[in-house]
Design a protein around this motif. Structure first.
Motif, PDB file in Angstrom:
ATOM      1  N   ALA A   1       0.820  -1.216   0.000  1.00  0.00           N
ATOM      2  CA  ALA A   1       0.000   0.000   0.000  1.00  0.00           C
ATOM      3  C   ALA A   1       0.848   1.258   0.000  1.00  0.00           C
ATOM      4  N   ALA A   2       1.990   1.228   0.686  1.00  0.00           N
ATOM      5  CA  ALA A   2       2.846   2.419   0.783  1.00  0.00           C
ATOM      6  C   ALA A   2       3.745   2.618  -0.426  1.00  0.00           C
ATOM      7  N   ASN A   3       3.738   1.684  -1.353  1.00  0.00           N
ATOM      8  CA  ASN A   3       4.692   1.744  -2.468  1.00  0.00           C
ATOM      9  C   ASN A   3       4.235   2.721  -3.544  1.00  0.00           C
ATOM     10  N   LYS A   4       4.323   4.008  -3.209  1.00  0.00           N
ATOM     11  CA  LYS A   4       3.942   5.074  -4.130  1.00  0.00           C
ATOM     12  C   LYS A   4       4.952   6.211  -4.032  1.00  0.00           C
ATOM     13  N   PHE A   5       5.064   6.969  -5.115  1.00  0.00           N
ATOM     14  CA  PHE A   5       5.955   8.136  -5.091  1.00  0.00           C
ATOM     15  C   PHE A   5       5.285   9.310  -5.788  1.00  0.00           C
ATOM     16  N   ASP A   6       5.726  10.515  -5.408  1.00  0.00           N
ATOM     17  CA  ASP A   6       5.297  11.751  -6.047  1.00  0.00           C
ATOM     18  C   ASP A   6       6.454  12.275  -6.881  1.00  0.00           C
TER      19      ASP A   6
ATOM     20  N   ILE B   1       9.314   9.562  -1.951  1.00  0.00           N
ATOM     21  CA  ILE B   1       8.968   8.143  -2.010  1.00  0.00           C
ATOM     22  C   ILE B   1       8.448   7.690  -0.654  1.00  0.00           C
ATOM     23  N   ASN B   2       7.280   7.069  -0.629  1.00  0.00           N
ATOM     24  CA  ASN B   2       6.792   6.457   0.604  1.00  0.00           C
ATOM     25  C   ASN B   2       7.359   5.055   0.761  1.00  0.00           C
ATOM     26  N   TYR B   3       7.425   4.603   2.003  1.00  0.00           N
ATOM     27  CA  TYR B   3       7.914   3.267   2.329  1.00  0.00           C
ATOM     28  C   TYR B   3       7.085   2.745   3.494  1.00  0.00           C
ATOM     29  N   THR B   4       7.031   1.442   3.635  1.00  0.00           N
ATOM     30  CA  THR B   4       6.163   0.813   4.629  1.00  0.00           C
ATOM     31  C   THR B   4       6.696   1.040   6.041  1.00  0.00           C
ATOM     32  N   PRO B   5       5.937   1.708   6.904  1.00  0.00           N
ATOM     33  CA  PRO B   5       6.397   1.959   8.272  1.00  0.00           C
ATOM     34  C   PRO B   5       6.340   0.694   9.113  1.00  0.00           C
TER      35      PRO B   5
ATOM     36  N   ILE C   1      13.053   1.434  -1.109  1.00  0.00           N
ATOM     37  CA  ILE C   1      13.635   2.593  -1.771  1.00  0.00           C
ATOM     38  C   ILE C   1      14.478   2.145  -2.965  1.00  0.00           C
ATOM     39  N   ARG C   2      15.252   1.098  -2.770  1.00  0.00           N
ATOM     40  CA  ARG C   2      16.084   0.573  -3.869  1.00  0.00           C
ATOM     41  C   ARG C   2      15.221   0.132  -5.051  1.00  0.00           C
ATOM     42  N   GLN C   3      14.077  -0.448  -4.764  1.00  0.00           N
ATOM     43  CA  GLN C   3      13.163  -0.864  -5.835  1.00  0.00           C
ATOM     44  C   GLN C   3      12.504   0.334  -6.512  1.00  0.00           C
ATOM     45  N   ALA C   4      12.285   1.396  -5.733  1.00  0.00           N
ATOM     46  CA  ALA C   4      11.547   2.545  -6.257  1.00  0.00           C
ATOM     47  C   ALA C   4      12.364   3.389  -7.216  1.00  0.00           C
ATOM     48  N   VAL C   5      13.662   3.541  -6.962  1.00  0.00           N
ATOM     49  CA  VAL C   5      14.455   4.514  -7.722  1.00  0.00           C
ATOM     50  C   VAL C   5      14.404   4.262  -9.232  1.00  0.00           C
TER      51      VAL C   5
ATOM     52  N   SER D   1      18.329  12.306  -0.585  1.00  0.00           N
ATOM     53  CA  SER D   1      18.334  13.101   0.632  1.00  0.00           C
ATOM     54  C   SER D   1      17.119  12.767   1.476  1.00  0.00           C
ATOM     55  N   GLY D   2      17.063  13.342   2.673  1.00  0.00           N
ATOM     56  CA  GLY D   2      15.913  13.112   3.533  1.00  0.00           C
ATOM     57  C   GLY D   2      16.125  13.690   4.914  1.00  0.00           C
ATOM     58  N   GLY D   3      15.113  13.528   5.732  1.00  0.00           N
ATOM     59  CA  GLY D   3      15.164  13.999   7.101  1.00  0.00           C
ATOM     60  C   GLY D   3      14.990  12.864   8.083  1.00  0.00           C
ATOM     61  N   SER D   4      15.823  12.825   9.116  1.00  0.00           N
ATOM     62  CA  SER D   4      15.708  11.851  10.201  1.00  0.00           C
ATOM     63  C   SER D   4      15.697  10.420   9.643  1.00  0.00           C
ATOM     64  N   ALA D   5      14.613   9.679   9.821  1.00  0.00           N
ATOM     65  CA  ALA D   5      14.561   8.316   9.272  1.00  0.00           C
ATOM     66  C   ALA D   5      14.845   8.322   7.779  1.00  0.00           C
ATOM     67  N   GLY D   6      14.277   9.295   7.067  1.00  0.00           N
ATOM     68  CA  GLY D   6      14.505   9.389   5.631  1.00  0.00           C
ATOM     69  C   GLY D   6      15.955   9.669   5.293  1.00  0.00           C
ATOM     70  N   HIS D   7      16.641  10.416   6.159  1.00  0.00           N
ATOM     71  CA  HIS D   7      18.063  10.678   5.944  1.00  0.00           C
ATOM     72  C   HIS D   7      18.868   9.394   6.110  1.00  0.00           C
ATOM     73  N   CYS D   8      18.514   8.572   7.102  1.00  0.00           N
ATOM     74  CA  CYS D   8      19.176   7.275   7.259  1.00  0.00           C
ATOM     75  C   CYS D   8      18.989   6.424   5.996  1.00  0.00           C
ATOM     76  N   LEU D   9      17.769   6.377   5.488  1.00  0.00           N
ATOM     77  CA  LEU D   9      17.491   5.593   4.283  1.00  0.00           C
ATOM     78  C   LEU D   9      18.211   6.172   3.069  1.00  0.00           C
ATOM     79  N   ALA D  10      18.340   7.495   3.016  1.00  0.00           N
ATOM     80  CA  ALA D  10      19.071   8.131   1.917  1.00  0.00           C
ATOM     81  C   ALA D  10      20.546   7.731   1.958  1.00  0.00           C
ATOM     82  N   MET D  11      21.131   7.741   3.164  1.00  0.00           N
ATOM     83  CA  MET D  11      22.521   7.327   3.287  1.00  0.00           C
ATOM     84  C   MET D  11      22.708   5.866   2.901  1.00  0.00           C
ATOM     85  N   LEU D  12      21.782   5.014   3.329  1.00  0.00           N
ATOM     86  CA  LEU D  12      21.890   3.603   2.960  1.00  0.00           C
ATOM     87  C   LEU D  12      21.867   3.432   1.445  1.00  0.00           C
ATOM     88  N   TYR D  13      20.987   4.169   0.788  1.00  0.00           N
ATOM     89  CA  TYR D  13      20.943   4.053  -0.678  1.00  0.00           C
ATOM     90  C   TYR D  13      22.245   4.557  -1.294  1.00  0.00           C
TER      91      TYR D  13
END
Length: 224
Positions: A21-26, A74-78, A95-99, A119-131
């Motif tokens: 359900a969360a697998n959507k992007f703007d 990009i949304n991701y499943t919480p 995120i890797r699948q979405a790009v 890029s991102g903020g807080s949790a999103g920043h962690c995910l950005a670094m991982l990518y």
């Protein structure tokens, strides 16, 4: 952005990239279509890995678009009671699948992507670094930069003073093990802390452990 209309750009919302359900992007596309290629900036939302939405960053994405970038949220499943199988690793895989889907959709709409920043903020920043650090070699275009604010880059108890986990007591070590088990999706025990086995167990979700001589430039904001 002082104004947002079709003289600045256009927004394409809730585009799918997967089955959940969360697998959507703007996707935000600049009005100027005259260039041969564009830089892409992905901004991943905050929310402590348990909440948040790409819509929260609409102003950021519009601003990036107004500067001439193709921008995407990009949304991701919480992880929550509804999604007990979600963790930082599964979010990073989403995120890797979405790009590639983001890049393909931009190109389908007439915007050839040259390179990207994540890029991102807080949790999103962690995910950005991982990518950027772990998955850049899978990216459909070169990753040139990662930037963000207050994203956790490591999961050592001593780095989590904001939760009081830097106090080396039996109670705090147990609390840290519980928290990091949820975050990693693995069974972490207090006895693992400080061992090579701990680093191996947490590497999938620890941006710090992927940094090497080839790591892309990184701009990070931390502080009070």
């Amino acid at each position: 952005v002082e104004r947002w209309d079709n003289t600045v750009g256009t927004a394409h919302l809730d585009l799918p990239y997967g089955d959940r359900a969360a697998n959507k992007f703007d996707l935000y596309l600049p009005a100027d279509q005259s260039r041969d290629s564009y830089g892409l900036v992905i901004y991943l939302h905050a929310g402590g890995f348990t909440s948040g939405d790409k819509a929260d960053d609409a102003e950021m994405l519009k601003w990036l678009c107004s500067k001439g970038y193709v921008a995407a949220g990009i949304n991701y499943t919480p992880f929550s009671q509804e999604h007990p199988d979600a963790n930082i690793y599964t979010q990073s895989v989403e995120i890797r699948q979405a790009v590639p889907e983001v890049v393909a959709q931009a190109e389908k709409l007439g915007y050839s992507i040259r390179d990207m920043a994540v890029s991102g903020g807080s949790a999103g920043h962690c995910l950005a670094m991982l990518y950027a650090y772990r998955d850049a070699d899978t990216a459909p275009v070169p990753v040139k930069l990662v930037f963000g604010a207050v994203g956790p880059s490591s999961f050592y108890p001593e780095d989590w003073g904001c939760f009081g986990l830097d106090q080396d007591t039996e109670e705090n070590r147990a609390a840290a093990a519980g928290l990091f088990s949820v975050m990693s999706g693995k069974e972490i025990t207090p006895e693992l802390f400080g061992t090579p086995e701990y680093d191996a167990a947490m590497k999938d979700v620890s941006p710090l452990l992927w940094v090497d001589g080839d790591t892309v430039p990184s701009l990070m904001a931390y502080g009070r």
